[in-house]
Motif scaffolding. Sequence first.
Motif, PDB file in Angstrom:
ATOM      1  N   GLU A 113       3.956  -4.032  -0.731  1.00 60.27           N
ATOM      2  CA  GLU A 113       4.555  -4.132   0.613  1.00 60.27           C
ATOM      3  C   GLU A 113       3.663  -3.484   1.678  1.00 60.27           C
ATOM      4  OE1 GLU A 113       7.976  -1.529   2.796  1.00 60.27           O
ATOM      5  OE2 GLU A 113       8.060  -1.688   0.635  1.00 60.27           O
ATOM      6  N   ILE A 114       3.134  -2.294   1.358  1.00 62.99           N
ATOM      7  CA  ILE A 114       2.308  -1.556   2.323  1.00 62.99           C
ATOM      8  C   ILE A 114       1.007  -2.304   2.602  1.00 62.99           C
ATOM      9  CG2 ILE A 114       0.924   0.564   2.621  1.00 62.99           C
ATOM     10  CD1 ILE A 114       3.969   0.997   2.976  1.00 62.99           C
ATOM     11  N   VAL A 115       0.363  -2.763   1.546  1.00 62.03           N
ATOM     12  CA  VAL A 115      -0.919  -3.451   1.708  1.00 62.03           C
ATOM     13  C   VAL A 115      -0.710  -4.768   2.462  1.00 62.03           C
ATOM     14  CG1 VAL A 115      -2.710  -4.662   0.396  1.00 62.03           C
ATOM     15  CG2 VAL A 115      -2.083  -2.315  -0.211  1.00 62.03           C
ATOM     16  N   SER A 116       0.374  -5.467   2.154  1.00 64.34           N
ATOM     17  CA  SER A 116       0.649  -6.738   2.853  1.00 64.34           C
ATOM     18  C   SER A 116       0.881  -6.495   4.337  1.00 64.34           C
ATOM     19  CB  SER A 116       1.871  -7.431   2.251  1.00 64.34           C
ATOM     20  OG  SER A 116       1.596  -7.774   0.922  1.00 64.34           O
ATOM     21  N   ALA A 117       1.602  -5.410   4.643  1.00 63.82           N
ATOM     22  CA  ALA A 117       1.864  -5.103   6.058  1.00 63.82           C
ATOM     23  C   ALA A 117       0.564  -4.706   6.765  1.00 63.82           C
ATOM     24  CB  ALA A 117       2.889  -3.979   6.161  1.00 63.82           C
ATOM     25  N   GLN A 118      -0.278  -3.939   6.082  1.00 61.36           N
ATOM     26  CA  GLN A 118      -1.565  -3.560   6.695  1.00 61.36           C
ATOM     27  C   GLN A 118      -2.404  -4.802   6.990  1.00 61.36           C
ATOM     28  OE1 GLN A 118      -3.258  -0.842   3.835  1.00 61.36           O
ATOM     29  NE2 GLN A 118      -2.458   0.964   4.876  1.00 61.36           N
ATOM     30  N   LEU A 119      -2.430  -5.709   6.024  1.00 61.93           N
ATOM     31  CA  LEU A 119      -3.206  -6.936   6.219  1.00 61.93           C
ATOM     32  C   LEU A 119      -2.673  -7.743   7.389  1.00 61.93           C
ATOM     33  CD1 LEU A 119      -3.866  -8.758   2.832  1.00 61.93           C
ATOM     34  CD2 LEU A 119      -5.545  -7.796   4.415  1.00 61.93           C
ATOM     35  N   ALA A 120      -1.345  -7.912   7.420  1.00 62.59           N
ATOM     36  CA  ALA A 120      -0.731  -8.703   8.488  1.00 62.59           C
ATOM     37  C   ALA A 120      -1.081  -8.108   9.851  1.00 62.59           C
ATOM     38  CB  ALA A 120       0.781  -8.756   8.293  1.00 62.59           C
ATOM     39  N   GLY A 121      -1.137  -6.782   9.932  1.00 59.49           N
ATOM     40  CA  GLY A 121      -1.418  -6.146  11.212  1.00 59.49           C
ATOM     41  C   GLY A 121      -2.897  -6.029  11.538  1.00 59.49           C
ATOM     42  N   SER A 122      -3.742  -6.111  10.517  1.00 63.32           N
ATOM     43  CA  SER A 122      -5.171  -5.812  10.724  1.00 63.32           C
ATOM     44  C   SER A 122      -6.053  -7.043  10.844  1.00 63.32           C
ATOM     45  CB  SER A 122      -5.705  -4.960   9.557  1.00 63.32           C
ATOM     46  OG  SER A 122      -4.943  -3.795   9.389  1.00 63.32           O
TER      47      SER A 122
END
Length: 243
Positions: free
Chosen positions: A143-152
Amino acid sequence: MGERTQLVAGNWKMNGLAADGVALARAVAARAAEPHRCDLLVCPPFTLIAAVAEALAGSDVGLGGQDCHAAASGAFTGCISAEMLRDAGCSHAIVGHSERRHTCGESDADVRAKAEAAWRAGLVAIVCVGEIRAEREAGRAVEIVSAQLAGSLPAGTGAAKLVIAYAPVWAIGTGLTATLADIAEIHAAIRRQIPAGTRILYGGSVNPRNAAEILALPEVDGALVGGASLKAEDFWAIAQAAR
Ligand code: PEP
């Protein structure tokens, strides 16, 4: 660099005076004259980029910056733009490394702006993502990595100008590595969010002893190597473990 040829990238971090950096770059370039299956990149501190570019001349070892500013130029004391990296001979820029996210307070939006800047300057952006230990222990790593990717990741992301580095924060510089199953799970999740053909590197205490099993994973397209990239023989041994 061929499509999904593995990439072994050395992040020298804040290490090396001129003599050390040039000697290390020369040793890597000498090794790289031997047959190898992967693409090679070194990311020295800004002060060494010009000297390392000279030491690597004639080799196939690429050169990257460890960070860049989002703006092309201006009143940003102490910062380096992507255009400056390009001008100094770089082809890549690392953005969003956890040491910048966590010690310099960089947000996903900052990382996205830096990736855009890298592209504007004609560089490949190596976008780093990774969870902290508490997030891993809470079962929230995907979840954390997916959110970072979506934002970055900026809009218009393409495989040719992007590399993702999954570097779990708790594994960086600690001697701990994610399990092979965890690496495979996160890389597969990342793969679903990025353009086909984009390389995904694993980073986090990769060394000559664990490189072969990590680099054998089908979803792993290379390694982001910190500590072990400071010794040419260790860096080369990791490169030799590429599939
Ligand atoms: C890194 O700098 O991203 C890194 C993975 O460092 P180390 O290999 O030292 O854990």
